[in-house]
Scaffold this motif. Structure first.
Motif: not given
Length: 478
Positions: A49, A51-53
């Motif tokens: 999470d 890493w993605r955001t």
């Protein structure tokens, strides 16, 4: 802890998947403390999470600037591979003297790789990238002012020595980018970073070709002058767009422990044969063409049309070596790659005796191709060696799995740092071999025979240590 097996292995970074801080909390903290705008206190690349955001955009931004700075560093390091083409009879320097000018920056760049690696944790990745980029002005500015007929050979030697600062940028850039990416993406990110840097060797030769084609051989100072604004831009971009990660530290015993392992020095010997050949030939190729085939290359521009090809293909082919090692095994690819390099050197030696320029070019370009493949395959061997040793330690009950994995990361990463520094000295040996050959015999033939012997030695070492049936059984997967 970060993946110390990636490029340096001597640093640990904070953060992990167990942190409860959210991306919004990080952003709020940064907004409330502008002075720490480039300081990241919470970094958890393995948290999907996060890493993605938050993580991926930051890492991508740092990677782009890192590639730019490292690319310019490689170009400055390689400046003398171009500058010697401009040094005509009016400078009074013989071929042996020119090969010494190309050996000096290679030596200093190799020596700087270890301290540059450690500097990232000591000063911060962003901070050191700014400093290391700005240090490139140290050779570029005086070169743009002083190089003209009548300059002393001692001054040229000093300027060549200063150009070595560009050789350290690779190590610090790789160490820094290693901190930003999760394990599953490290290979991709570090491959882009390394490839973008290596292409700087070809890029500076294209700059030299452009200067020769437009201004002529009388204006060598224009080549370093081209890089002056680029260096400033790289330093400013590093200050504006890069970040430090809080809590990164050097693991002081990693280098010492790795130095005690015989595989460190065995792999360093093999890396001398691969990366040492790449950087050494990159520095020497144009000059060798001018000397060996003076009748075909009467002017510097004639040689400059060809010199960039070797470093370019050697840089672009490097990921193929890693892919082949993934598919067939690092030691197997490395073994047969050294056989191919010996064959390429033999073809160059034969073509030199026959005065066949087409065969000579085929052989030399082949050496660049195989050196690039070998760079990828030898780097793939290193973590495999320590994974195999870790598995043995777990099976024998000497270490638990977590401790064994952590030790494998530490030692393999430190080995890569040491091998990277030692391997770069291979470029010095290449240029010294050419120098001594021309001094003693007025041809490069003795140097080619020395290269054949070295590649044969690397072939034997690879087979005895990693491919001999009893040994490969002891270290499976290498």
């Amino acid at each position: 802890m970060t993946d110390t097996a990636a490029r340096t292995g001597t640093m640990a970074a904070p953060g992990g998947t167990d942190s409860t801080a959210t991306a919004s909390a990080v952003q709020e903290a940064e907004a409330s403390a502008p002075a720490r705008r480039h300081q990241i206190d919470d970094w958890r690349p393995e948290d999907p999470d996060f890493w993605r955001t938050t993580g991926a955009p930051i890492a991508r931004r740092n990677l782009i600037v890192s590639i730019t700075s490292e690319h310019i560093g490689f170009s400055v390091w390689s400046l003398w591979s171009v500058m010697v083409l401009f040094l005509g009879p009016e400078y009074g320097i013989d071929p042996a003297g020119k090969f010494l000018l190309t050996a000096v920056p290679t030596a200093l760049g190799a020596a700087l790789r270890l301290p540059y690696t450690l500097a990232v944790a000591r000063f911060g990745g962003r901070n050191w990238t700014i400093v290391s980029a700005a240090l490139l002005l140290l050779p570029a500015v005086p070169m743009a002012i002083l190089i003209e007929p009548g300059v002393s050979y001692g001054t040229l030697m000093l300027l060549a020595c200063l150009a070595g600062v560009g050789g350290g940028n690779f190590a610090s850039s790789m160490a820094n980018i290693n901190l930003f990416y999760p394990q599953r993406l490290k290979g991709w990110a570090l491959g882009l970073n390394a490839g973008g840097g290596n292409i700087g060797v070809a890029a500076v030769q294209l700059v030299g070709l452009a200067v020769l084609a437009t201004a002529g051989a009388a204006y060598p100072r224009l080549v370093p002058a081209v890089y002056l604004p680029l260096i400033v831009i790289a330093a400013l971009a590093s200050a504006r767009y890069m970040d430090n990660i809080t809590g990164v530290r050097n693991e002081k015993r990693a280098m010492r422990d790795a130095a005690r392992d015989p595989h460190t020095w065995i792999m360093s010997v093999l890396y001398i044969g691969t990366f040492g050949s790449f950087i050494g030939f990159g520095f020497a190729f144009g000059q060798v063409l001018q000397v060996q085939f003076a009748e075909q290359f009467a002017t510097p521009i004639d040689a400059a049309y060809l010199t960039f090809l070797g470093p370019l293909v050697g840089s672009l082919i490097r990921p193929v070596g890693g892919w082949l090692a993934d598919r067939f095994g690092g030691s197997r690819v490395t073994l047969w790659n050294f056989a191919a390099m010996a064959g390429g050197a033999a073809l160059v030696y034969f073509a030199s005796g026959e005065r066949s320029l087409p065969l000579y070019l085929v052989g030399f370009i082949g050496l660049f191709v195989f050196s690039g493949i070998g760079n990828g395959s030898t780097y793939k061997m290193i973590p495999a060696i320590f994974r195999a040793k870790a598995a043995q330690a777990v099976e024998s009950g000497r270490l638990d799995p977590a401790t064994a994995q952590r030790q494998a990361w530490r030692l393999s990463g430190a080995l890569i740092g040491i091998a990277g520094a030692v391997g770069a000295f291979g470029g010095v040996l290449v240029n010294i071999a050419f120098r001594q050959s021309f001094l003693a015999y007025q041809t490069a033939d003795a140097a080619y025979l020395a290269f054949i012997a070295w590649y044969a030695l690397c072939f034997v070492v690879t087979w005895v240590v990693y491919r001999r049936p009893a040994r490969s059984h002891a270290l499976p997967g290498v």
